[in-house]
Design a protein around this motif. Structure first.
Motif: not given
Length: 235
Positions: A174-187
């Motif tokens: 769930k956390a990884l889905t949240c991150i992919s939805n919000f972060e505007p950049h590639e890590r």
């Protein structure tokens, strides 16, 4: 910018609340003017400033020039004896106040996750009391784990542990889905795995406190562990 991060963090926290996510990491990239030729000097400064971390720098035609100082061990395995840690919660080293409930809960999530992942791949697991780990100007909460592991279980354990809740969140999917939805950049390489592997020893770290360097800029990758009760300005 700070204001953009805080606005995004408020939306991020509402998403955590609406989707019953205990914790997720919201990262950003800070861009600073920097001369590419200064990275050797910066590396030696890191060695002095962060003696309790894994410091590195490398240059690759594929990945570019990177530098970092990470305090978080993913695994350290030699002769069947392994170590790892559950690291979370951050505040200035000079802050002598008690740790807040938010930081204690955040770190406990990481501890519980790692303890569960160790159950099926290791034996003779020992867990330390909660301690503080000083990493230069900041300190973290940490539990240390010692365990026994067979050679054929090493890669299986690494895959179970990575990415830890310290860089993803909990529950992890769930956390990884949240991150992919919000972060505007590639890590990019931030929060990945870095270290050494030989026939005698596997010594791997989670790539926190990292930066990519080009001819005129350094790009600092930083993240904050947000929970449903987080205050964005504190992150």
């Amino acid at each position: 910018s700070e204001s953009a991060y805080i606005d995004l963090a408020f939306e991020f926290i509402h998403y955590l609340q609406d989707n019953s996510i205990g914790k997720a990491i919201l990262s950003r990239i800070k861009e600073v003017d920097f001369k590419d030729g200064d990275n050797k000097l910066l590396f030696h400064q890191l060695l002095e400033a962060y003696p309790n971390t894994f410091c590195y720098t490398f240059k690759s035609p594929l990945l570019g020039t990177w530098i970092g100082a990470t305090p978080e061990i993913l695994v350290d395995i030699s002769s069947g004896n392994g170590k790892t840690m559950s690291l979370a919660g951050t505040k200035p080293t000079t802050d002598q106040s008690d740790w807040g409930q938010k930081e204690l809960q955040e770190q406990q999530m990481v501890t519980d996750f790692i303890s569960k992942q160790l159950e099926n791949s290791t034996s003779e697991k020992l867990v330390s009391e909660r301690q503080e780990l000083v990493a230069g100007p900041v300190k973290h909460l940490v539990h240390y784990f010692d365990f026994k592991i067979e050679p054929d279980q090493q890669w299986n354990l690494i895959q179970k542990l990575h990415p830890t809740p310290a860089v993803s969140g909990f529950p992890r999917d769930k956390a990884l889905t949240c991150i992919s939805n919000f972060e505007p950049h590639e890590r990019e390489l931030y929060a990945g795995i870095i270290g050494f592997k030989s026939t005698e020893r596997t010594q791997l770290y989670v790539n926190l406190r990292s930066a990519r360097i080009d001819a005129t800029k350094i790009y600092l990758f930083v993240g904050g562990g947000l929970t449903q009760k987080s205050v964005p300005q504190d992150e």
